[in-house]
Write an enzyme that holds these catalytic residues in place. Structure first.
Site, PDB file in Angstrom:
ATOM      1  CG  ASP A  30      -2.091   1.198   0.774  1.00  0.00           C
ATOM      2  OD1 ASP A  30      -2.279   1.546   0.513  1.00  0.00           O
ATOM      3  OD2 ASP A  30      -2.553   1.310   2.293  1.00  0.00           O
ATOM      4  CB  THR A  76     -12.465  -8.903  -5.596  1.00  0.00           C
ATOM      5  OG1 THR A  76     -13.123  -8.549  -4.414  1.00  0.00           O
ATOM      6  CG2 THR A  76     -12.300 -10.033  -5.467  1.00  0.00           C
ATOM      7  CD  GLU A  77     -13.081  -4.921  -2.886  1.00  0.00           C
ATOM      8  OE1 GLU A  77     -12.069  -5.611  -2.339  1.00  0.00           O
ATOM      9  OE2 GLU A  77     -14.119  -6.169  -2.183  1.00  0.00           O
ATOM     10  CG  ASN A  78      -7.417  -3.027  -6.455  1.00  0.00           C
ATOM     11  OD1 ASN A  78      -7.069  -3.319  -5.751  1.00  0.00           O
ATOM     12  ND2 ASN A  78      -7.659  -2.069  -5.268  1.00  0.00           N
TER      13      ASN A  78
END
Ligand code: FPP
Length: 242
Positions: A30, A76-78
């Site tokens: 991150d 999966t959110e990217n």
């Protein structure tokens, strides 16, 4: 005895310098965007720098003899990010796999594996992923799991659905463990960039993980930072609820 030199330079830290090493570490890479912003660069420049750090840290895990390392590369959110950023990330994954293919030795003895949903990933990237798994399957070094299109909730939900379709009436913990991606229990989760969240990473496998956070942004993360995390882990008293 570890002799630490200046950041980003060789440190003479070896596996023998630790009384205990985690078998499996998970890393949430991150801070790429903030790293780029601080330099007036596009976010994609941060991801590019982050990809270089992924390569060096995975090799360091291998040099230290860590058995498994899972890197959170794309959640999966990217997919909700701007298309240009998604494309840039996919291109970085492809370039890395092409590079590893052209020079298998560059990745050392690393065994590459992938976790995440295949649906949604382009066929050419899937082909490179399959080839990388096949070409490194006999490697004896660190197993590097790259989490691409990965989400912990999605992983557990899909395991439960598989079990339901197989006709199971009652589901045990072991059933779920047997039906999620085959990643071992995670001993240590490392998250740089100052955030202290799990962000849907290895939800099932992190039940007894130790956590280590740092303010360093991923593109600035060095071998010394990894050693610091391992040093902290060595001093944790793990009781597994006992
Ligand atoms: C989160 O930081 C990072 C990502 C969504 C991408 C991580 C991917 C890489 C480091 C590239 C990996 C490359 C290979 C070859 C495996 P962020 O962009 O959300 O940072 P921010 O929170 O500072 O905006």
């Amino acid at each position: 005895m570890a002799i630490f030199s200046k950041k980003n330079q060789d440190t003479f830290t070896d596996a023998q310098d630790f009384t205990v090493l985690p078998e499996h570490i998970g890393i949430i890479m991150d801070g790429n965007g903030r790293w780029a912003k601080k330099r007036g660069l596009p976010r994609t420049a941060g991801h590019k720098a982050g990809a270089e750090v992924f390569k060096s840290i995975s090799k360091e895990c291998d040099r230290l003899g860590i058995k498994y390392a899972t890197f959170y590369a794309f959640s999966t959110e990217n997919w909700k990010r701007p298309q240009s950023e998604v494309d840039a990330l996919m291109a970085l994954f492809k370039n890395y796999l092409l590079e590893a293919k052209a020079d298998v030795k560059a990745a050392g003895k690393i065994k590459l594996k992938f976790i995440g949903e295949r649906k949604g990933i382009s066929n050419d990237l899937l082909k490179l992923m399959d080839e990388a798994e096949e070409e490194t399957k006999d490697h004896t070094g660190t197993t590097v799991y790259l989490a691409i299109n990965y989400g912990g909730r999605q992983e557990i939900t899909s395991a439960v659905n598989k079990l339901i379709s197989s006709g199971k009436k009652e589901i045990t913990e072991q059933d779920i463990s047997d039906n999620i991606f085959t990643v071992p229990e995670c001993d240590l989760i490392i998250r740089p960039s100052g955030e202290q969240r799990l962000s849907n990473f290895l939800l099932w496998q992190s039940a007894y993980s130790e956590f280590w956070y740092s303010d360093v942004l991923w593109p600035d993360f060095t071998n010394d930072d990894l050693h610091e995390a391992l040093r902290a882990f060595e001093n944790r008293n793990r009781r597994f609820g006992a």
